[in-house]
Enzyme design. Structure first.
Site, PDB file in Angstrom:
ATOM      1  N   LYS A 140      15.226 -47.925  33.194  1.00 29.14           N
ATOM      2  CA  LYS A 140      14.603 -48.621  32.233  1.00 29.14           C
ATOM      3  C   LYS A 140      14.897 -48.248  31.039  1.00 29.14           C
ATOM      4  O   LYS A 140      15.864 -47.535  31.036  1.00 29.14           O
ATOM      5  CB  LYS A 140      13.136 -47.072  32.657  1.00 29.14           C
ATOM      6  CG  LYS A 140      12.209 -47.740  33.585  1.00 29.14           C
ATOM      7  CD  LYS A 140      11.029 -46.979  33.909  1.00 29.14           C
ATOM      8  CE  LYS A 140       9.842 -47.228  35.086  1.00 29.14           C
ATOM      9  NZ  LYS A 140       9.287 -46.276  35.486  1.00 29.14           N
ATOM     10  N   ARG A 190      11.851 -44.066  42.860  1.00 30.33           N
ATOM     11  CA  ARG A 190      11.742 -45.494  43.530  1.00 30.33           C
ATOM     12  C   ARG A 190      13.257 -45.982  42.283  1.00 30.33           C
ATOM     13  O   ARG A 190      13.143 -46.549  40.807  1.00 30.33           O
ATOM     14  CB  ARG A 190      10.130 -45.379  42.497  1.00 30.33           C
ATOM     15  CG  ARG A 190      10.397 -47.321  42.391  1.00 30.33           C
ATOM     16  CD  ARG A 190       8.059 -47.544  41.523  1.00 30.33           C
ATOM     17  NE  ARG A 190       8.297 -49.077  42.010  1.00 30.33           N
ATOM     18  CZ  ARG A 190       8.761 -49.439  40.774  1.00 30.33           C
ATOM     19  NH1 ARG A 190       9.259 -49.040  40.043  1.00 30.33           N
ATOM     20  NH2 ARG A 190       7.876 -50.587  40.762  1.00 30.33           N
TER      21      ARG A 190
HETATM   22  N1  HH2 Z   1       7.467 -48.713  37.794  1.00 27.44           N
HETATM   23  C1  HH2 Z   1       7.324 -50.135  37.230  1.00 27.44           C
HETATM   24  C2  HH2 Z   1       6.223 -50.376  38.135  1.00 27.44           C
HETATM   25  N2  HH2 Z   1       6.004 -49.476  38.513  1.00 27.44           N
HETATM   26  N3  HH2 Z   1       5.442 -47.105  40.002  1.00 27.44           N
HETATM   27  C3  HH2 Z   1       5.607 -46.233  40.155  1.00 27.44           C
HETATM   28  N4  HH2 Z   1       4.920 -45.267  41.317  1.00 27.44           N
HETATM   29  N5  HH2 Z   1       6.123 -45.680  39.441  1.00 27.44           N
HETATM   30  C4  HH2 Z   1       7.229 -46.259  38.263  1.00 27.44           C
HETATM   31  O1  HH2 Z   1       7.833 -45.567  38.005  1.00 27.44           O
HETATM   32  C5  HH2 Z   1       6.646 -47.496  38.549  1.00 27.44           C
HETATM   33  C6  HH2 Z   1       6.465 -48.245  39.285  1.00 27.44           C
HETATM   34  C7  HH2 Z   1       7.955 -50.614  36.328  1.00 27.44           C
HETATM   35  O2  HH2 Z   1       9.115 -50.844  36.623  1.00 27.44           O
HETATM   36  P1  HH2 Z   1       9.202 -52.652  37.171  1.00 27.44           P
HETATM   37  O3  HH2 Z   1       8.594 -52.946  38.333  1.00 27.44           O
HETATM   38  O4  HH2 Z   1      10.843 -53.101  37.502  1.00 27.44           O
HETATM   39  O5  HH2 Z   1       9.705 -53.365  36.910  1.00 27.44           O
HETATM   40  P2  HH2 Z   1       7.474 -53.808  35.801  1.00 27.44           P
HETATM   41  O6  HH2 Z   1       6.633 -53.355  36.005  1.00 27.44           O
HETATM   42  O7  HH2 Z   1       7.977 -55.376  34.416  1.00 27.44           O
HETATM   43  O8  HH2 Z   1       7.785 -55.067  36.931  1.00 27.44           O
END
Ligand code: HH2
Length: 290
Positions: free
Chosen positions: A228, A263
Site C-alpha cells: 500500500k 490480506r
Molecule cells: N484493501 C484493498 C481492497 N480490499 N479488503 C479488506 N478487507 N482490507 C483491505 O485492506 C483491502 C480490501 C485494496 O487493495 P487491492 O485489492 O490490492 O487494490 P485495489 O482496490 O486497487 O484492487
C-alpha cells in the site's frame, strides 16, 4: 463460525504462539487495481494465479472485480459477476481452499455464495448496499466488516478523526450491533481497520501501533497493508510491486500485535516470514489475544 473454519481446519502450518495466522491471497480480476491491475482479467490467468497462491500456502483467496484504490469508480454488479463467476467456479472445481469475495454489492455476494464462496469481504461494512445484510443473514458465510471513511472516490481528500483507534472501535461496535439486529450472528463477523481507506500516513501508523486495542471487540482481525501507498511514503519506493519487504515487515508486526488474517499479494514471502517467526517464538508463549 467465521467461514475460516469450514474447509480446512488446522493444517499444521506456522503459528504465532498458539494462534495460527492465516494468509489471504489477493486476486484482483480488474483492469485498474493499484498494484496488479490488468494482470488477471483473463479467467485462465486468474485461476492459475489462485492455484499458485494456494500452492504457496494461502489459507483464503480473496477475489475482487472492482478496484477500490483512491479515486476509483464503481463497477456495475453485472460486470463484477462476469469477471468473478468463471474464475470462482473453475477454482472451486480444483480446490477446497476458502474463497472470499471482495464486493459491496448484494447481488454479487448472493451469486458468488451460490457458486461456492465462503466469506464476503465488504469494504463498506454493509453500508453501501441496503440488501447486503438480508442476503448475508440468509447465508452461513463469514463476513468481513472493513472500516472506511468516505468512499474510494473521496476518501483520501482530508481524512479526520478525534482519535483514530477509538473512532474505528466505536464504528465497529455500531456495525456489529447492526449486523446482529439484521440476523447476522456476531460469531460470523471479522473486523478490518481498513488501512489506507480514508487515512493519512499518521492514521495508518497509529492503527498498526495500537492494533491490540481491537482485541476488545473479540472478533478475528483482518489487516491489509500489502504494497500500500503508506509503505511507499515510508520507504520512498513508488512501485507497489517493489514494496514486498516493507509489506512483509508491516504484516508480521500486525500479526504479532493480534492480526488473525493478513490480506497480501505475495504469499510465498509472507509464508516464509511467518515460518521463521514461529520458529523464533518461545514455545508456550502466552497468547494475549482473547
Ligand atoms: N484493501 C484493498 C481492497 N480490499 N479488503 C479488506 N478487507 N482490507 C483491505 O485492506 C483491502 C480490501 C485494496 O487493495 P487491492 O485489492 O490490492 O487494490 P485495489 O482496490 O486497487 O484492487
Amino acid at each position: 463460525m467465521t467461514g475460516c473454519e469450514s474447509h480446512k481446519p488446522g493444517t499444521g502450518g506456522p503459528q504465532l504462539s498458539r494462534r495460527r495466522v492465516r494468509l489471504m491471497g489477493v486476486l484482483n480480476i480488474t483492469p485498474d487495481s493499484f498494484s496488479d491491475g490488468g494482470r488477471f482479467l483473463d479467467p485462465e490467468a486468474a485461476v492459475g494465479r489462485a492455484l499458485e497462491m494456494a500452492a504457496q500456502g494461502a489459507d483464503i483467496i480473496d477475489m475482487g472485480a472492482e478496484s477500490t484504490r483512491p479515486g476509483s469508480t464503481r463497477v456495475p454488479p453485472a460486470e463484477q459477476l462476469r469477471r468473478l463467476l468463471p474464475v470462482l467456479k473453475a477454482f472451486r472445481e480444483r480446490s477446497t481452499l476458502l474463497v472470499s469475495i471482495d464486493t459491496q454489492a448484494a447481488r454479487v455476494a448472493e451469486a458468488c455464495l451460490g457458486a461456492g464462496a465462503d466469506i464476503i469481504n465488504d469494504i463498506s461494512a454493509l453500508r453501501h448496499d441496503r440488501r447486503m445484510a438480508a442476503v448475508l443473514a440468509r447465508a452461513r458465510c463469514g463476513v468481513i466488516l472493513m472500516h472506511m471513511q468516505g468512499t474510494p472516490r473521496t476518501m483520501q481528500d482530508a481524512p479526520r478523526y478525534d482519535d483514530v483507534v477509538a473512532n474505528i472501535l466505536a464504528f465497529f461496535r455500531r456495525r456489529i450491533a447492526a449486523c446482529e439486529r439484521a440476523g447476522i450472528s456476531a460469531r460470523r463477523l471479522m473486523v478490518d481497520p481498513g488501512i489506507g481507506f480514508g487515512k493519512t500516513l499518521q492514521h495508518n501508523l497509529a492503527i498498526l501501533r495500537r492494533l491490540r486495542e481491537f482485541a476488545a471487540l473479540r472478533r478475528p482481525i483482518v489487516v491489509g497493508v500489502s504494497r500500500k501507498n503508506f509503505l511507499g511514503l515510508l520507504t520512498g519506493e513508488p512501485v507497489p510491486e517493489r514494496r514486498v519487504a516493507a509489506s512483509v515487515t508491516a504484516g508480521l508486526l500486525a500479526a504479532q500485535n493480534g492480526a488473525t488474517i493478513l490480506r497480501v499479494h505475495d504469499i510465498a514471502e509472507h509464508r516464509a516470514a511467518l515460518r521463521v517467526i514461529e520458529a523464533l517464538t518461545p514455545a508456550g508463549a502466552k497468547e494475549t489475544q482473547p
